[in-house]
Enzyme design. Structure first.
Site, PDB file in Angstrom:
ATOM      1  N   GLU A   1       7.583  -1.839  -7.758  1.00  0.00           N
ATOM      2  CA  GLU A   1       7.300  -0.842  -6.709  1.00  0.00           C
ATOM      3  C   GLU A   1       8.018  -1.135  -5.405  1.00  0.00           C
ATOM      4  OE1 GLU A   1       3.380   0.627  -6.130  1.00  0.00           O
ATOM      5  OE2 GLU A   1       3.011   0.961  -8.257  1.00  0.00           O
TER       6      GLU A   1
ATOM      7  N   HIS B   1      -2.307  -5.430  -5.209  1.00  0.00           N
ATOM      8  CA  HIS B   1      -2.233  -6.226  -6.434  1.00  0.00           C
ATOM      9  C   HIS B   1      -2.244  -7.710  -6.087  1.00  0.00           C
ATOM     10  CE1 HIS B   1      -0.939  -3.244  -9.661  1.00  0.00           C
ATOM     11  NE2 HIS B   1      -0.997  -2.505  -8.565  1.00  0.00           N
TER      12      HIS B   1
END
Length: 662
Positions: free
Chosen positions: A369, A646
């Site tokens: 990402e 995350h």
């Protein structure tokens, strides 16, 4: 295979692409800012709640018409730019390979010689993280913001965590096999003569190596330290100054004063223990490491971490007792924690931990990402302070190479301390929904990690991927896992220059890292859990389909709690995740058809410790037959607390050759 150092084959196309993007960018930026102003994060909501004058609301009322007017004015230019930009993507290369230009800080070639010196094998450390570096308006839907600043801070924290000093801890107590959460362990013998090594090894129960390789830390090298190193004489050339601490006696949760070992520079802890060691004392200046601007803010992000950087520089000959003790006092709570933390699962063959830092001497890093191009440049600039080789801006745009139109790249980024030999990228053609707008795929890399005395190259394979994210797309993810295996097999065949009879290359490891967007406990992910990938590759956190090991925790954080005081710093997040109740409050848990959609209502009854969707897999297939690969340590990392939703993960593999030490 030629590595692409620029996105286009010639400068004319590069200039044309820059011109077209220059026409598009104002429209893109204005749209991003306009949407971002209406999507506040929980952090911003809390700040605005204390604003009695509604200043932010007034700003939105004033700026929105301005943004809209400028957006309308920029549309014609954006359309012209798009008509130029889209066809150019057919000539665009699938990635950009960047190598550190400063030869004074380049160390990849030096690392290749370490394999020969290792003798009976070498360990390699891999890290993976989803950093959520989307355009700011989209990142806010994950409750994170300010993408450009986050990119710089993420890179700073990673490279500072990886380049920090290390210590070696030898524990003589048979009841204590714990390690410090400050770093990974690397089971290496202490420096010194043969007699010394035999004496030390006789009492070793566990070795925690936090050995700082100053020569390999890129731009952290300082002129002063190089002068110190040069002045030490040729006899010290190549040596690594590290602190070696041996802990003897009962496992009573305390550590005694350190005693120097004058033969090989070890600090030996034994005898009656002091109740505690408190306070901060200035540490000694370490070779090739100089604190830079922002280093403190990265390692000590927002608050001081109890797993602090410990380093003792021990010279030749006799060492004064008080000198060693003073140098060991720096954040000495790390030692206390080492003494009291026990490994709960004694049947495990490797160490595991929740760490406040990225592992020291991190060799390879796979990120997902990293979608925003400007953020990718800022991140790359920071990572180049530690990693010499980086592959970024991976993916395709427009309709080139995939079935649907791609507005953003794959978001994959790879960084390495070792030279990259080959690289290849493939785009998943079956993306659905919003995922189809990104060129999600897999990046395959071949790296050289050493050479044999017979000049055979020692290589490793690393794959980085990001699968379909939308819940319920089980079939799509399984198809992507099938393609991942096929593409990896093709990549290995196409890049191999060896034959069975006369091998020119010896394969040391084959690792897959990435965000697979399914966990091993959710009932809705059963197909992925039983995929054939897990018959060829091993997951250190997994017992079998539907069951994780008791110590494994989820890697997906609850976005709503990212800015809570309890978890907004690496230290605090680490403390919370070490308790079951803390995990229930701040991790996303596996879904179940038998429970309500309310997360709080289902946490208590579901098994597991959260949704673990970030994986690190390794295989023993296709490697050099005479070598053995095993996991040495596995870690869940909290150093990016407040910067992403995350948890990064890291794994250290030991490649054992079975040869005698030279």
């Amino acid at each position: 295979m030629v590595l692409y150092t620029s996105p286009f084959p010639n400068s004319f196309l590069s200039v044309l692409h820059s011109f077209s993007w220059g026409l598009i960018f104002p429209c893109y930026w204005l749209t991003d800012r306009l949407v971002a102003s209406f999507v506040p994060t929980t952090y911003e909501k809390r700040q605005r709640a204390d604003d009695p004058c509604y200043f932010h609301a007034l700003c939105i009322i004033i700026t929105t018409p301005i943004y809209l007017a400028l957006l309308v004015a920029s549309l014609p230019f954006a359309l012209i730019g798009f008509l130029l930009w889209a066809p150019l993507q057919s000539a665009r290369r699938p990635y950009i390979y960047s190598r550190l230009e400063d030869k004074n800080h380049a160390n990849g070639a030096t690392l290749l010689t370490e394999w020969k010196a290792a003798g009976n094998g070498k360990s390699f450390c891999f890290g993976s993280a989803n950093v959520c570096l989307l355009p700011d308006s989209l990142a806010r839907f994950n409750n994170v913001f300010n993408t450009q600043a986050r990119a710089k801070e993420i890179g700073r924290r990673i490279r500072n965590g990886a380049s920090r000093p290390q210590i070696k801890i030898y524990i003589d107590s048979p009841t204590n096999t714990s390690i410090s959460a400050a770093s990974f362990s690397s089971l290496v013998s202490p420096q010194g003569g043969d007699n010394t090594n035999r004496t030390v090894n006789a009492g070793i129960k566990r070795t925690t190596s936090m050995e700082y390789k100053g020569d390999n830390c890129g731009s952290n090298n300082s002129e002063d330290s190089r002068e110190d190193k040069g002045g030490a004489g040729e006899s010290n050339e190549g040596e690594e100054n590290s602190c070696i601490v041996r802990i003897n006696g009962e496992d009573n949760g305390h550590m005694s004063d350190a005693e120097p070992d004058t033969v090989n520079g070890q600090a030996h802890a034994s005898g009656p223990a002091e109740p505690s060691l408190e306070g901060d004392v200035e540490i000694s200046k370490t070779p090739n490491h100089k604190q830079k601007e922002g280093d403190s803010g990265s390692l000590d992000s927002y608050s001081a971490s109890r797993e602090s950087l410990v380093k003792v520089r021990v010279g030749d000959g006799t060492v004064d007792q008080s000198t060693v003790n003073n140098k060991l006092l720096y954040k000495a709570s790390i030692m206390k924690k080492t003494s009291v933390r026990k490994k709960k699962h004694t049947d495990e063959t490797f160490d595991h931990e929740i760490s406040a830092f990225f592992p020291a001497n991190l060799d390879f890093l796979c990120l997902q990402e990293v979608f925003d191009k400007r953020a990718a440049e800022k991140l790359k600039e920071q990572l180049h302070h530690y990693f010499e080789y980086i592959v970024y801006d991976v993916g395709v745009y427009s309709c080139h190479g995939c079935c649907s139109f791609k507005f953003v790249n794959s978001g994959l980024l790879f960084a390495s301390r070792y030279p990259v030999m080959d690289a290849a990228y493939h785009c998943y053609p079956n993306g659905r929904g919003t995922d189809s707008l990104a060129s999600k795929g897999a990046l395959f890399l071949k790296v050289q990690v050493g050479s044999t005395p017979q000049d055979q190259r020692i290589v490793g394979y690393i794959s980085c991927t990001h699968l379909q994210a939308i819940a319920g797309d089980t079939t799509v993810r399984c198809e992507q896992l099938d393609m991942l295996q096929d593409w990896l097999s093709e990549f290995r065949k196409s890049t191999s220059s060896s034959s069975t009879a006369n091998p020119e290359e010896l394969v040391a490891f084959d690792v897959i890292c990435g965000d697979l967007n399914f966990d091993n406990c959710s009932s809705e992910d059963k197909l992925e859990q039983q995929h054939s990938l897990f018959t060829h590759y091993k997951d250190p956190c997994r017992i079998g389909p539907g069951e994780d090991k008791p110590w494994a925790i989820g890697t997906l954080l609850d976005p709503e709690g990212l800015y809570d005081e309890e978890v907004c710093t690496p230290d605090n997040l680490q403390k919370v995740l070490e308790s079951e109740e803390g995990r229930k409050g701040y991790l996303v848990y596996p879904t179940s058809k038998n429970h309500s959609s309310s997360q709080k209502g289902r946490k208590a009854s579901l098994k597991g410790n959260g949704r673990r969707i970030d994986y690190m897999l390794y295989t023993e297939e296709g490697l050099y037959l005479e070598w053995k690969v095993e996991v040495e340590e596995f870690s869940f990392i909290t150093q990016l607390a407040g910067l992403t939703d995350h948890l990064p993960v890291a794994m250290r593999l030991m490649v054992s050759t079975g040869e005698d030490d030279p």
